[in-house]
Design a protein around this motif. Structure first.
Motif, PDB file in Angstrom:
ATOM      1  N   LYS A 101       5.806   3.145  39.442  1.00  0.00           N
ATOM      2  CA  LYS A 101       6.632   4.280  39.849  1.00  0.00           C
ATOM      3  C   LYS A 101       6.998   4.189  41.330  1.00  0.00           C
ATOM      4  O   LYS A 101       8.121   4.525  41.731  1.00  0.00           O
ATOM      5  N   LYS A 104       9.639   1.617  41.713  1.00  0.00           N
ATOM      6  CA  LYS A 104      10.919   2.180  41.304  1.00  0.00           C
ATOM      7  C   LYS A 104      11.551   2.989  42.435  1.00  0.00           C
ATOM      8  O   LYS A 104      12.768   2.925  42.666  1.00  0.00           O
ATOM      9  N   ARG A 105      10.716   3.752  43.163  1.00  0.00           N
ATOM     10  CA  ARG A 105      11.238   4.576  44.258  1.00  0.00           C
ATOM     11  C   ARG A 105      11.876   3.738  45.359  1.00  0.00           C
ATOM     12  O   ARG A 105      12.857   4.142  45.982  1.00  0.00           O
ATOM     13  N   LYS A 107      13.151   0.813  44.766  1.00  0.00           N
ATOM     14  CA  LYS A 107      14.145  -0.027  44.084  1.00  0.00           C
ATOM     15  C   LYS A 107      13.793  -1.520  44.142  1.00  0.00           C
ATOM     16  O   LYS A 107      14.658  -2.375  44.290  1.00  0.00           O
ATOM     17  N   ARG A 109      12.906  -5.098  42.778  1.00  0.00           N
ATOM     18  CA  ARG A 109      13.210  -5.889  41.579  1.00  0.00           C
ATOM     19  C   ARG A 109      12.176  -6.986  41.343  1.00  0.00           C
ATOM     20  O   ARG A 109      11.986  -7.442  40.231  1.00  0.00           O
ATOM     21  N   LEU A 140       7.853   2.086  33.707  1.00  0.00           N
ATOM     22  CA  LEU A 140       9.255   1.965  34.102  1.00  0.00           C
ATOM     23  C   LEU A 140      10.217   2.284  32.969  1.00  0.00           C
ATOM     24  O   LEU A 140      11.418   2.422  33.189  1.00  0.00           O
ATOM     25  N   ARG A 153      18.508   1.935  33.444  1.00  0.00           N
ATOM     26  CA  ARG A 153      17.081   1.956  33.682  1.00  0.00           C
ATOM     27  C   ARG A 153      16.761   1.003  34.827  1.00  0.00           C
ATOM     28  O   ARG A 153      17.284  -0.104  34.870  1.00  0.00           O
ATOM     29  N   HIS A 154      15.916   1.442  35.776  1.00  0.00           N
ATOM     30  CA  HIS A 154      15.531   0.507  36.836  1.00  0.00           C
ATOM     31  C   HIS A 154      14.698  -0.614  36.235  1.00  0.00           C
ATOM     32  O   HIS A 154      13.781  -0.365  35.451  1.00  0.00           O
ATOM     33  N   GLU A 155      15.002  -1.827  36.595  1.00  0.00           N
ATOM     34  CA  GLU A 155      14.286  -2.973  36.037  1.00  0.00           C
ATOM     35  C   GLU A 155      13.544  -3.733  37.124  1.00  0.00           C
ATOM     36  O   GLU A 155      14.077  -4.002  38.193  1.00  0.00           O
TER      37      GLU A 155
END
Length: 489
Positions: A101, A104-105, A107, A109, A140, A153-155
């Protein structure tokens, strides 16, 4: 359906200077009391120590701290994730989910995951590698809303694991094997989640069968899709009765996997596939009915398991059965007072058309048994009663075989899924009797989760059988750990 894919690898020490978006370092409370770990620039080590001294970061599972590296490391950010619970793979799964998480915040990859040798030594490498991969992937995997502007969706494309300092070959093998296995298991769960979140107008019984056919084609499974005419020929009175009220005809989906042709044991996995449940003539309350898109959560779980089986190709035999139907009110719908003749010949008095899952599952068990299954696990979003009893954190189980039931509970524990066993005393079974038929599908006002399970068990024909009621756990309204919310906002 779009699949989230993360490439998990083990990183050798000499490749540690390759650039990535973030470095993830798991830290226990004990490690925070020691001087800064190896490889940390002094400025970052000092920032971490200040956070620990101020009790902003205690090294507890679920806590994260993120700092920019300002070029001091071959990554844009360093992320510290707390990890408590010595040697507990479940805690590592939760810690990995918290890290995901945070990634993800920012970003990210690509990420490098670092574990000190002391911390890594506390774990069984294979179980811990699997938990790590599952936590990172599943946290995710959000539900994607259907909007005019397509949602994405963030990958996290790749994760490279490092044990510091460099681990021995046996340890590397164990962790690498676990990472690969965890990635496969997580993909199966993500597949099941995506199916469960599909709206009812998109996922009819026929459409669910088409997804099963795609899966069978991908993994070279044998598959039967029994339509309404063949179901009538085979006497599937329960499935046909439940599906009668809808314009979308029911289907009985059967997938065969033979991984051990010389063995006689055949697992039957039976998943409730009610693609939308209005309650039928015994209509549900309007508020919250939209959640009934998840009433095929058991079917999704079975298809997710079959995807995992297709990837791993274990030496077992499996017959997966999904009775798929829509439970709708109409002039054709079955109704209270009807008596249904089931596939195995037993008759059922219908006292509540909203107790439909047990009826389709009964024909599902008979279908599995007639095709050779000799130990059965059924999975279903069966009763509101299990939610009243256990909430949405624990699934309930009823069984006729305590040894098999305990094996299922232990498997759930290893996977981070808690299961509670209900009693199956003979006194409960007496309440299933009907004066008008062999059984009634509802009627006693107490012990609803037990009664629903025991009704299904009447169709197990004495074979070892376990029922899992996942009505509370299949579709959560609030995200937690590696489980993002399943309910559309």
């Amino acid at each position: 359906m779009e699949q989230l894919t993360i490439q998990f690898t083990y990183g050798a020490a000499q490749t540690g200077n390759q650039q990535s978006d973030a470095v993830v370092r798991f830290v226990s409370a004990q490690e925070l009391q020691q001087p800064a770990g190896a490889g940390l620039p002094a400025q970052i080590a000092q920032a971490l120590q200040l956070a620990a001294a101020g009790e902003l970061f205690k090294g507890e599972t679920g806590q994260t701290e993120v700092y920019p590296t300002y070029g001091l490391m071959p990554a844009s950010y360093i992320l510290f994730a707390g990890l408590s619970g010595q040697g507990d793979a479940g805690q590592l799964r939760l810690a990995a989910a918290a890290a995901a998480k945070a990634l993800k915040r920012i970003k990210a990859r690509t990420a490098k995951v670092e574990l000190s040798r002391e911390l890594a030594a506390q774990f069984d490498g294979r179980a811990a590698g699997q938990a790590l991969a599952e936590g990172l992937t599943l946290a995710l995997h959000d539900w994607l809303p259907l909007k005019r502007e397509e949602a994405f969706r963030h990958e996290l494309a790749s994760v490279q694991l490092f044990l510091l300092p460099e681990a021995d070959e046996e340890t590397v093998r164990a962790w690498t094997s676990g990472l690969q296995r965890g990635g496969i298991f997580a993909q199966g769960v993500c597949y099941a989640r995506d199916l469960t979140n599909m709206p009812g107008n998109e996922l009819t019984p026929e459409r669910l069968a088409s997804y099963a056919e795609d899966l069978a084609r991908d993994y070279d499974f044998d598959i039967e899709v029994v339509d309404e005419w063949s179901a009538a020929d085979q006497g599937m009175g329960g499935l046909l009765a439940v599906g009668r009220g809808s314009v979308n005809e029911p289907r009985m989906i059967v997938i065969h996997y033979e991984g051990a042709p010389d063995r006689s044991d055949v697992w039957g996995l039976v998943g409730k596939g009610v693609t939308f449940d209005t309650g039928g003539i015994s209509l549900k309350r309007g508020p919250g009915m939209e959640e009934m898109i998840s009433d095929m959560g058991g079917a999704a779980a079975v298809l997710g398991a079959m995807q995992i089986i297709g990837e791993l190709k274990p030496e077992i035999n499996v017959i997966a059965v999904i009775p798929a139907a829509e439970n709708m009110p109409s002039h054709r719908a079955y109704k209270p007072g009807d008596i249904i003749r089931m596939m195995n010949g037993l008759t059922v008095e219908v006292t509540n058309t909203d107790a439909e899952g047990r009826i389709v599952l009964a024909d599902g068990l008979t279908t599995a048994i007639r095709r050779g299954a000799n130990r059965i696990v059924d999975v279903a979003t069966l009763t509101g009663a299990v939610v009243s009893t256990l909430g949405d954190h624990v699934s309930g189980t009823v069984a006729n075989d305590e040894k098999l039931q305990q094996a299922v509970i232990e498997a759930g524990q290893a996977a981070g899924e808690r299961i509670w066993a209900f009693p199956a005393y003979p006194e409960y079974r007496k309440e299933l009797k009907s004066s008008a038929a062999d059984l009634r599908n509802s009627g006693w006002r107490y012990a609803g989760a037990i009664m629903g399970g025991l009704f299904i068990g009447e169709f197990a024909e004495g074979l070892p059988w376990v029922h899992l009621d996942i009505a509370g756990t299949a579709f959560v309204e609030k995200g937690r750990g590696w489980e993002p919310k399943g309910l559309p906002a």
